[in-house]
Design an enzyme around this catalytic site. Structure first.
Site, PDB file in Angstrom:
ATOM      1  N   PHE A   1      50.026  25.435  33.430  1.00  0.00           N
ATOM      2  CA  PHE A   1      50.865  26.596  33.700  1.00  0.00           C
ATOM      3  C   PHE A   1      50.565  27.078  35.129  1.00  0.00           C
ATOM      4  O   PHE A   1      49.431  27.006  35.600  1.00  0.00           O
ATOM      5  CB  PHE A   1      50.567  27.707  32.676  1.00  0.00           C
ATOM      6  CG  PHE A   1      51.385  28.948  32.885  1.00  0.00           C
ATOM      7  CD1 PHE A   1      52.766  28.902  32.793  1.00  0.00           C
ATOM      8  CD2 PHE A   1      50.778  30.152  33.184  1.00  0.00           C
ATOM      9  CE1 PHE A   1      53.529  30.050  32.986  1.00  0.00           C
ATOM     10  CE2 PHE A   1      51.537  31.306  33.376  1.00  0.00           C
ATOM     11  CZ  PHE A   1      52.907  31.251  33.280  1.00  0.00           C
TER      12      PHE A   1
ATOM     13  N   HIS B   1      44.565  28.668  26.341  1.00  0.00           N
ATOM     14  CA  HIS B   1      45.110  28.056  25.122  1.00  0.00           C
ATOM     15  C   HIS B   1      44.048  27.896  24.034  1.00  0.00           C
ATOM     16  O   HIS B   1      44.354  27.338  22.988  1.00  0.00           O
ATOM     17  CB  HIS B   1      45.632  26.646  25.415  1.00  0.00           C
ATOM     18  CG  HIS B   1      46.706  26.583  26.450  1.00  0.00           C
ATOM     19  ND1 HIS B   1      47.208  25.411  26.934  1.00  0.00           N
ATOM     20  CD2 HIS B   1      47.389  27.567  27.093  1.00  0.00           C
ATOM     21  CE1 HIS B   1      48.150  25.644  27.833  1.00  0.00           C
ATOM     22  NE2 HIS B   1      48.265  26.954  27.958  1.00  0.00           N
TER      23      HIS B   1
ATOM     24  N   LYS C   1      50.232  33.472  22.891  1.00  0.00           N
ATOM     25  CA  LYS C   1      48.943  32.806  22.718  1.00  0.00           C
ATOM     26  C   LYS C   1      48.437  32.935  21.276  1.00  0.00           C
ATOM     27  O   LYS C   1      48.959  33.734  20.498  1.00  0.00           O
ATOM     28  CB  LYS C   1      47.937  33.361  23.736  1.00  0.00           C
ATOM     29  CG  LYS C   1      48.415  33.205  25.198  1.00  0.00           C
ATOM     30  CD  LYS C   1      48.294  31.786  25.697  1.00  0.00           C
ATOM     31  CE  LYS C   1      49.203  31.346  26.831  1.00  0.00           C
ATOM     32  NZ  LYS C   1      49.137  31.902  28.127  1.00  0.00           N
TER      33      LYS C   1
ATOM     34  N   ARG D   1      34.266  50.109  41.129  1.00  0.00           N
ATOM     35  CA  ARG D   1      33.429  51.186  40.579  1.00  0.00           C
ATOM     36  C   ARG D   1      32.529  50.691  39.449  1.00  0.00           C
ATOM     37  O   ARG D   1      32.981  50.002  38.545  1.00  0.00           O
ATOM     38  CB  ARG D   1      34.321  52.309  40.025  1.00  0.00           C
ATOM     39  CG  ARG D   1      35.245  52.888  41.057  1.00  0.00           C
ATOM     40  CD  ARG D   1      36.192  53.898  40.443  1.00  0.00           C
ATOM     41  NE  ARG D   1      35.533  55.198  40.240  1.00  0.00           N
ATOM     42  CZ  ARG D   1      36.187  56.283  39.820  1.00  0.00           C
ATOM     43  NH1 ARG D   1      37.473  56.222  39.516  1.00  0.00           N
ATOM     44  NH2 ARG D   1      35.543  57.424  39.675  1.00  0.00           N
TER      45      ARG D   1
ATOM     46  N   TYR E   1      33.437  58.523  42.614  1.00  0.00           N
ATOM     47  CA  TYR E   1      34.222  57.643  43.501  1.00  0.00           C
ATOM     48  C   TYR E   1      33.348  56.736  44.354  1.00  0.00           C
ATOM     49  O   TYR E   1      33.438  56.714  45.573  1.00  0.00           O
ATOM     50  CB  TYR E   1      35.195  58.469  44.355  1.00  0.00           C
ATOM     51  CG  TYR E   1      36.181  59.193  43.485  1.00  0.00           C
ATOM     52  CD1 TYR E   1      37.225  58.497  42.893  1.00  0.00           C
ATOM     53  CD2 TYR E   1      36.028  60.547  43.203  1.00  0.00           C
ATOM     54  CE1 TYR E   1      38.092  59.137  42.031  1.00  0.00           C
ATOM     55  CE2 TYR E   1      36.899  61.195  42.349  1.00  0.00           C
ATOM     56  CZ  TYR E   1      37.937  60.471  41.769  1.00  0.00           C
ATOM     57  OH  TYR E   1      38.790  61.096  40.908  1.00  0.00           O
TER      58      TYR E   1
HETATM   59  C1  PLP Z   1      49.223  31.846  29.666  1.00  0.00           C
HETATM   60  C2  PLP Z   1      48.426  31.099  30.668  1.00  0.00           C
HETATM   61  C3  PLP Z   1      47.796  31.730  31.762  1.00  0.00           C
HETATM   62  C4  PLP Z   1      48.116  33.117  32.206  1.00  0.00           C
HETATM   63  O1  PLP Z   1      47.948  34.092  31.289  1.00  0.00           O
HETATM   64  P1  PLP Z   1      48.825  35.442  31.367  1.00  0.00           P
HETATM   65  O2  PLP Z   1      48.128  36.327  30.385  1.00  0.00           O
HETATM   66  O3  PLP Z   1      50.218  35.105  30.962  1.00  0.00           O
HETATM   67  O4  PLP Z   1      48.734  35.967  32.755  1.00  0.00           O
HETATM   68  C5  PLP Z   1      46.929  30.993  32.543  1.00  0.00           C
HETATM   69  N1  PLP Z   1      46.711  29.681  32.301  1.00  0.00           N
HETATM   70  C6  PLP Z   1      47.329  29.033  31.302  1.00  0.00           C
HETATM   71  C7  PLP Z   1      47.022  27.588  31.098  1.00  0.00           C
HETATM   72  C8  PLP Z   1      48.226  29.706  30.469  1.00  0.00           C
HETATM   73  O5  PLP Z   1      48.867  29.048  29.509  1.00  0.00           O
END
Ligand code: PLP
Length: 394
Positions: A84, A158, A184, A213, A220
């Site tokens: 991805f 995953h 997911k 922080r 701050y």
């Molecule tokens: C879903 C996914 C991400 C990113 O996660 P988000 O929560 O959608 O930002 C990163 N790496 C892989 C392989 C993913 O499938």
């Protein structure tokens, strides 16, 4: 042949109770609440690591993980060509250069040899991606990385609860990151987490994700340059419930994938992703398989996918090669130094084969009874029969 598509995400009502607790408190953020902390403790314990940090999403988790190693301009990070997009954009958003390597044609995971060949004197980190829940060879990858002082960041978006050689995610790496995005295997809509065994890294991760922080700061103090990637109490409330059910769903899928493999074994033109022998817990985020159109009367992958969906089995195309994303070409033209890698698709033959020939069914279609699982076989056979007879008519 018809089948009813399965729903995801699932809630059993426990989520609503926990969300209400947050709503009725006056602590909707981690600064004063308890839910994010409680989730972090349970998520770390579940993975047998010392620390977990809840964050806003899986993309930010990767960015914070890279920043904790001061990765930036001029540094190279090795990522698989098939993943991805976020695995690579996280590197770019840290002003570093993603360098691609190939994956294995059977397991769809980073090929350790290809990773080794992509190493240069500028390589600072590697991000193996546990594709569809099948774990990368973490022993080989971490051994190669350690010899050259390269940091290992597992992209476990995953693979919540995944294991290599009976060791959970986080054991073989410096840091592992997760996503809890809507699709997911455990989710709160949008969310993420980072795990590590290092106290030093954890403390810096905390600073980075909370505008520099330290915990509990009210004067701050901004010790490092960070951003706000914090998780809210509402998200943690949902995740506490989702974590309770993760092991149960993971085990159902593991059992059903073995069954589905059996059901599809004799169908010509269907070859599922292999589970690596040493992957002792595969979370099966996606059921991926090669689709050989020749066994289906030369019917295109796209038409096959459409027919699967029409018959009640959700089915999709895989990710494209990372460097073939629309924005990449434009950036390469601009001559930005972060985009000077090797973007020849023929140099990533296995990733290319997967992109061209694979289709996938999402994990929630596998949370069903055996008869519903068997229908997937019948639907595919039905599509095949029609495709082949249509060709004969032509
Ligand atoms: C879903 C996914 C991400 C990113 O996660 P988000 O929560 O959608 O930002 C990163 N790496 C892989 C392989 C993913 O499938």
């Amino acid at each position: 042949m018809e089948r009813e598509k399965k729903n995801w995400p699932l809630s059993d009502g426990s989520e609503l109770v926990k969300i209400k607790e947050v709503l009725e408190s006056n602590s909707w953020w981690r600064g004063s609440g308890t839910k994010v902390k409680e989730f972090e403790k349970k998520f770390a314990d579940y993975h047998n690591v010392s620390y977990a940090l809840g964050v806003s999403n899986g993309t930010h988790a990767l960015e914070v993980a890279l920043k904790v190693f001061d990765i930036g301009m001029g540094d190279e990070v090795i990522v698989p060509a098939f993943t991805f997009i976020a695995t690579a954009t996280a590197v770019l958003n840290c002003n570093a250069t993603p360098v691609f390597c190939d994956v294995d044609a059977d397991t769809f995971c980073m090929d350790p040899q290809s990773f080794k060949e992509a190493i240069t004197c500028n390589t600072k980190a590697v991000i193996p991606v546990h594709m569809a829940g099948n774990l990368c060879d973490m022993e080989q990858i971490s051994r190669i990385a350690k010899e050259r002082d390269i940091k290992v960041i597992e992209d476990a978006a995953h693979a919540q609860g995944g294991e290599w050689n009976n060791k959970k995610i986080g054991y073989y790496s410096d840091i592992a990151t997760f996503s809890f995005q809507n699709r997911k295997v455990m989710t709160c809509g949008e969310g993420g987490a980072i795990i590590t065994n290092s106290k030093r890294l954890y403390e810096k991760l905390y600073l980075l994700h909370s505008v520099g922080r330290p915990e509990g700061d009210i004067i701050y103090k901004h010790l490092v340059l960070g951003s706000n990637d914090r998780m809210s109490e509402f998200h943690a409330a949902i995740l506490l419930c989702q974590l309770e059910k993760l092991q149960y769903y993971n085990s159902i899928r593991e059992k059903n994938v073995l069954k589905l493999n059996e059901f599809l074994a004799d169908i010509k033109g269907i070859i599922p992703q292999k589970s690596s022998e040493k992957c002792t817990a595969n979370t099966h985020y996606m059921y991926m398989f090669y689709y050989d159109k020749e066994a289906f009367g030369n019917m295109s992958k796209e038409v096959f996918i459409e027919q699967m969906n029409n018959s009640g089995v959700s089915c999709y195309v895989p990710y494209p090669l990372v460097f073939q994303a629309d924005f990449f070409e434009n950036e390469v033209k601009k001559g930005d130094s972060r985009f000077l890698g090797d973007f020849e698709e023929r140099h990533y033959p296995n990733a290319l084969k997967i992109v061209k020939e694979v289709v996938w069914i999402p994990h929630y279609e596998l949370l069903c009874r055996e008869s519903e699982l068997y229908k997937i076989r019948e639907i595919i056979l039905d599509i095949q029969k029609r495709a082949n007879s249509e060709r004969n008519v032509l």
